[in-house]
Design a protein around this motif. Structure first.
Motif, PDB file in Angstrom:
ATOM      1  N   SER A   8       1.051  -1.098   0.108  1.00  0.00           N
ATOM      2  CA  SER A   8       0.001  -0.136  -0.126  1.00  0.00           C
ATOM      3  C   SER A   8       0.949   1.261   0.093  1.00  0.00           C
ATOM      4  N   ARG A   9       0.618   2.178  -0.961  1.00  0.00           N
ATOM      5  CA  ARG A   9       1.341   3.232  -0.822  1.00  0.00           C
ATOM      6  C   ARG A   9       0.995   4.162  -0.138  1.00  0.00           C
ATOM      7  N   ALA A  10      -0.140   4.035   0.783  1.00  0.00           N
ATOM      8  CA  ALA A  10      -0.588   5.195   1.844  1.00  0.00           C
ATOM      9  C   ALA A  10       0.019   4.966   3.120  1.00  0.00           C
ATOM     10  N   GLU A  11       1.230   4.260   3.375  1.00  0.00           N
ATOM     11  CA  GLU A  11       1.557   3.970   4.658  1.00  0.00           C
ATOM     12  C   GLU A  11       3.055   3.749   4.581  1.00  0.00           C
ATOM     13  N   ASP A  12       4.000   3.861   5.556  1.00  0.00           N
ATOM     14  CA  ASP A  12       5.192   3.528   5.400  1.00  0.00           C
ATOM     15  C   ASP A  12       5.480   1.913   5.982  1.00  0.00           C
ATOM     16  N   GLU A  13       6.261   1.308   5.128  1.00  0.00           N
ATOM     17  CA  GLU A  13       6.325  -0.219   5.334  1.00  0.00           C
ATOM     18  C   GLU A  13       5.295  -0.895   5.207  1.00  0.00           C
ATOM     19  N   ALA A  14       4.231  -0.540   4.408  1.00  0.00           N
ATOM     20  CA  ALA A  14       3.118  -1.176   4.158  1.00  0.00           C
ATOM     21  C   ALA A  14       3.478  -2.374   3.139  1.00  0.00           C
ATOM     22  N   VAL A  15       4.214  -3.411   3.236  1.00  0.00           N
ATOM     23  CA  VAL A  15       4.624  -4.307   2.324  1.00  0.00           C
ATOM     24  C   VAL A  15       4.723  -5.626   2.937  1.00  0.00           C
ATOM     25  N   ARG A  16       3.990  -6.626   2.336  1.00  0.00           N
ATOM     26  CA  ARG A  16       4.105  -8.112   2.860  1.00  0.00           C
ATOM     27  C   ARG A  16       4.469  -9.013   1.679  1.00  0.00           C
ATOM     28  N   LEU A  17       4.764  -9.919   2.217  1.00  0.00           N
ATOM     29  CA  LEU A  17       5.058 -11.355   1.247  1.00  0.00           C
ATOM     30  C   LEU A  17       4.539 -12.408   1.590  1.00  0.00           C
ATOM     31  N   VAL A  18       3.681 -12.906   0.868  1.00  0.00           N
ATOM     32  CA  VAL A  18       2.874 -14.103   0.986  1.00  0.00           C
ATOM     33  C   VAL A  18       3.399 -15.286   0.528  1.00  0.00           C
ATOM     34  N   PRO A  77       2.116 -22.736  -1.605  1.00  0.00           N
ATOM     35  CA  PRO A  77       0.555 -22.205  -1.223  1.00  0.00           C
ATOM     36  C   PRO A  77       0.130 -22.395   0.128  1.00  0.00           C
ATOM     37  N   SER A  78       0.865 -22.189   0.998  1.00  0.00           N
ATOM     38  CA  SER A  78       0.430 -22.222   2.596  1.00  0.00           C
ATOM     39  C   SER A  78      -0.326 -20.876   2.728  1.00  0.00           C
ATOM     40  N   LEU A  79      -0.166 -19.858   2.127  1.00  0.00           N
ATOM     41  CA  LEU A  79      -0.922 -18.494   2.016  1.00  0.00           C
ATOM     42  C   LEU A  79      -0.621 -18.065   3.501  1.00  0.00           C
ATOM     43  N   THR A  80       0.540 -18.158   4.057  1.00  0.00           N
ATOM     44  CA  THR A  80       0.951 -17.392   5.136  1.00  0.00           C
ATOM     45  C   THR A  80       1.980 -16.442   5.150  1.00  0.00           C
ATOM     46  N   VAL A  81       1.962 -15.528   5.609  1.00  0.00           N
ATOM     47  CA  VAL A  81       2.787 -14.155   5.244  1.00  0.00           C
ATOM     48  C   VAL A  81       4.320 -14.544   5.877  1.00  0.00           C
ATOM     49  N   PHE A  82       5.383 -14.253   5.455  1.00  0.00           N
ATOM     50  CA  PHE A  82       6.952 -14.454   6.123  1.00  0.00           C
ATOM     51  C   PHE A  82       6.822 -13.313   7.136  1.00  0.00           C
ATOM     52  N   SER A  83       7.491 -13.667   8.105  1.00  0.00           N
ATOM     53  CA  SER A  83       7.332 -13.028   9.436  1.00  0.00           C
ATOM     54  C   SER A  83       8.631 -12.093   9.578  1.00  0.00           C
ATOM     55  N   ASN A  84       9.332 -12.179   8.487  1.00  0.00           N
ATOM     56  CA  ASN A  84      10.656 -11.469   8.796  1.00  0.00           C
ATOM     57  C   ASN A  84      10.946 -10.423   7.579  1.00  0.00           C
ATOM     58  N   PHE A  85       9.762 -10.024   6.721  1.00  0.00           N
ATOM     59  CA  PHE A  85       9.753  -8.743   5.794  1.00  0.00           C
ATOM     60  C   PHE A  85       8.463  -7.712   6.230  1.00  0.00           C
ATOM     61  N   PRO A  86       8.653  -6.707   6.253  1.00  0.00           N
ATOM     62  CA  PRO A  86      10.051  -5.928   6.103  1.00  0.00           C
ATOM     63  C   PRO A  86      10.382  -5.993   7.552  1.00  0.00           C
ATOM     64  N   VAL A  87      11.634  -5.461   7.796  1.00  0.00           N
ATOM     65  CA  VAL A  87      12.220  -5.593   8.993  1.00  0.00           C
ATOM     66  C   VAL A  87      11.710  -4.489   9.892  1.00  0.00           C
TER      67      VAL A  87
END
Length: 527
Positions: free
Chosen positions: A463-473, A476-486
Motif C-alpha cells: 500500500s502506498r498510503a503508509e510506510d513499510e506497508a509491504v508484505r510477502l505471502v 501455497p500455504s498462504l501465510t505471510v513471511f514473518s521477517n519482511f519488512p524489518v
C-alpha cells in the motif's frame, strides 16, 4: 561369646601355616541349622520378603552340606581345588538367579478411562494435518495417539537407533543386508542423489534474504519513483518517476552501475514497462494523451501523439500483452482498448460496468481479469472479446488492484480496505460466486500493488498510503513471511511498485524517497 554371623570354613593348604597343619572341625548339622534360623529371623526384622530371604539363603548357604562332606572325605591336597571349582559354580548360580528374579517393568498406574473407545473430532484446526482423507472425520483416541507418534518419528527422520530394542536392531540389520543383496544389480537405486536432496520448493515462515545496495544508487531519483521493473532476459533493472527520467542499471547486488538514463521534457512518468521482447520501453504520464517509445537497441526515443481509433482524453494505465506486440489501455467509463505497437491503432475494445481499477492477464494471454471500482471482477476471452464470467470480490466495496499468478493457479484481488483475497483461477473461470482460498488482512490501508514472483511461490502486496506497508505471502500455504519488512527500522517507506527478477533471485520496489531498495532472495540461485 561366639559371633554367629561368622561362617568358619576349614583351613586349606593355602591358608594354613607352613609347618603346622590341622584337620577341619567336625560338621555339626544342629549348630548350622541354628545359625540358619537366626539369619532368617534377622532378615525378617529388616523387612525382607520371603522371596528375598530364599534368594539370600541360596546365595549364602547353597550347597554348604555337600561342600563340607567333600572336605571331610578328601585329602588336604584336593581341598583347594574343590573350593576353587565350587566358587565358580556359585558365581554362575548367582548370576542365573538374578536374571530369573529380575522384575518386569509395568505401568505405574492404569487409568480405566484410557481403555474407553473415545472418538476425537479430526476437523479441528489443530488436527486437520493428521487426516488422510475425508473419511477420517473422527478417530479413536488410541489411533490418534499412534498417528501423532508416527508423524513425530517421521519428522525426526524415523525412530532413533538408541530407542530400538536389541531384537528390532538385529532384524533391521538383517533386512538391510538382504535388501543390499537384492539391489546389487539395480542401477536406479544406486543413484540416490535426487531422492535425498533437499526440496526445491520455497519453505514458509522465514524468508532467507539479504539487503543489497539500492538498485538505483548510482542515480537516485529527485522525486517519487513510480516504476521499477527487471528486464525479461538481461540482468538489468529499470526505474522511472516523477523527475521526468527513465534509467537503466546493471544488477550485481554490490555496485549496480548505471547503464543509461534518458530525460523526458515536461513528462513526469506515471508508468514505464518493457515490451515483451525487452527491446522497447513504453512510458506514460499523468495527464497526457501522448506516450513515449524508447528503442534501447537504437537508442531512439519516439513520441506517440495520437492513436488511431482512440478517443480517450489521456493515456495513463496500460498493460503489455503476454503474446507481445500489443498494449491494453485502461480508458474511462469502463473501457479497455487493445492497440498494436506496430501500427499504433486500436484493434478492439471491451467495456465493463463502472470504472476499471486494474487489469491482469492470464499466464498464456488468453484471458483478461478486470477489477472494477464497484468490487466486481470480469473475465474476458481475448480471442472472442467476450465476457465469459463475472463475480463479486468477497467482501469488497471498492476494488483497487488485481494480479494473476504465472502458473495459472491463483488470482489475487486487492481492495480499498487493505484486504487481499486469493482465489483459485479455475474457480474464477467457472463459478459465479467463488470463495477465496485466503483473505490476507495484513495491510491496514488500500492495497494498491500486487505482484506474483515468476515461480508463483510468493505474492507481494503493498500500500502506498503508509510506510513499510509491504508484505510477502508464501504460496501455497498462504501465510505471510514473518521477517519482511524489518521491524523498528524503516527501509521500504511508501511503495508504489513491486517486481521480481526473471528467476526470483532479486526483489525490488519503488518508494516515495526516490530509491529502489533491492533484496537478494537467497533461496533462488539464478537472477
Amino acid at each position: 561369646m561366639e559371633d554367629t554371623n561368622v561362617i568358619r570354613l576349614p583351613v586349606t593348604e593355602d591358608t594354613a601355616p607352613a609347618k603346622k597343619r590341622t584337620r577341619p572341625p567336625k560338621f555339626d548339622p544342629e549348630q548350622e541349622e541354628g545359625k540358619r534360623q537366626r539369619h532368617v529371623k534377622r532378615l525378617a526384622e529388616l523387612g525382607q520378603t520371603d522371596r528375598s530371604v530364599k534368594l539370600l539363603e541360596e546365595l549364602v548357604f547353597g550347597a554348604e552340606d555337600e561342600l563340607l562332606d567333600r572336605l571331610v572325605e578328601d585329602d588336604e591336597e584336593q581341598t583347594g581345588t574343590l573350593l576353587a571349582e565350587d566358587a565358580v559354580d556359585e558365581a554362575e548360580d548367582e548370576d542365573e538367579a538374578r536374571l530369573q528374579l529380575r522384575p518386569t517393568r509395568e505401568a505405574a498406574w492404569v487409568d480405566e478411562d484410557d481403555e474407553l473407545e473415545e472418538e476425537v473430532d479430526m476437523r479441528h484446526r489443530y488436527r486437520r494435518d493428521l487426516m488422510r482423507g475425508q473419511a477420517e472425520s473422527t478417530m479413536s483416541k488410541q489411533k490418534l495417539q499412534q498417528r501423532m507418534r508416527d508423524q513425530f518419528q517421521k519428522s525426526m527422520g524415523g525412530t532413533p537407533s538408541w530407542a530400538e530394542s536389541h531384537e528390532k536392531k538385529k532384524k533391521k540389520k538383517a533386512d538391510e543386508e538382504e535388501e543390499d543383496d537384492e539391489d546389487e544389480d539395480d542401477d536406479l537405486l544406486r543413484r540416490t542423489g535426487n531422492f535425498v536432496a533437499s526440496s526445491d520448493s520455497l519453505p514458509s515462515g522465514v524468508l532467507r534474504l539479504k539487503k543489497c545496495l539500492h538498485a538505483n544508487s548510482a542515480r537516485p531519483s529527485e522525486d517519487r519513483l513510480t516504476t521499477v521493473q527487471f528486464h525479461p532476459s538481461a540482468q538489468v533493472v529499470m526505474t522511472a518517476g516523477l523527475d521526468q527520467s527513465v534509467s537503466l542499471f546493471q544488477v550485481d547486488g554490490k555496485t549496480n552501475p548505471k547503464i543509461q538514463s534518458i530525460h523526458l521534457e515536461r513528462f513526469p512518468v506515471h508508468k514505464a514497462q518493457f515490451s515483451r521482447d525487452g527491446e522497447t520501453v513504453i512510458a506514460t504520464s499523468l495527464k497526457n494523451k501522448m506516450f513515449y517509445l524508447y528503442d534501447m537497441m537504437e537508442g531512439r526515443v519516439t513520441p506517440v501523439h495520437t492513436v488511431r481509433g482512440l478517443s480517450e482524453p489521456r493515456v495513463k494505465e496500460f498493460s503489455v500483452c503476454p503474446e507481445g506486440g500489443a498494449l491494453l489501455l485502461t480508458g474511462t467509463n469502463g473501457y479497455l482498448h487493445l492497440l498494436t505497437l506496430k501500427t499504433k491503432e486500436v484493434i478492439g475494445s471491451m467495456k465493463i460496468n463502472g470504472d476499471v481499477s486494474s487489469v491482469a492477464f492470464s499466464h498464456d494471454g488468453s484471458r483478461i481479469f478486470a477489477n472494477s471500482e464497484e468490487g466486481e471482477v470480469y473475465v474476458w476471452d481475448m480471442r472472442s472479446s467476450r465476457c465469459v464470467n463475472r463475480f463479486i470480490d468477497d467482501g469488497c466495496v471498492k476494488g483497487t488492484s488485481i494480479a494473476a499468478s504465472p502458473n495459472g493457479q491463483y488470482l489475487a484481488c486487492g481492495s480499498q480496505s487493505g484486504v487481499v483475497n486469493v482465489y483459485s483461477q479455475e474457480a474464477c473461470l467457472n463459478s459465479a460466486n467463488p470463495k477465496p482460498l485466503k483473505a490476507v488482512m495484513n495491510l491496514l490501508t488500500s492495497a494498491t500493488s500486487l505482484t506474483f514472483n515468476p515461480s508463483s511461490e510468493i505474492l507481494a502486496v503493498a500500500s502506498r498510503a503508509e510506510d513499510e506497508a509491504v508484505r510477502l505471502v508464501h504460496l501455497p500455504s498462504l501465510t505471510v513471511f514473518s521477517n519482511f519488512p524489518v521491524f523498528k527500522r524503516k527501509i521500504v517507506y511508501r511503495a508504489s511498485c513491486l517486481d521480481f527478477s526473471p528467476h526470483s533471485g532479486f526483489f525490488s520496489l519503488a518508494n516515495n524517497k526516490g530509491h529502489a531498495p533491492l533484496f537478494r532472495l537467497l533461496h533462488y540461485k539464478d537472477f
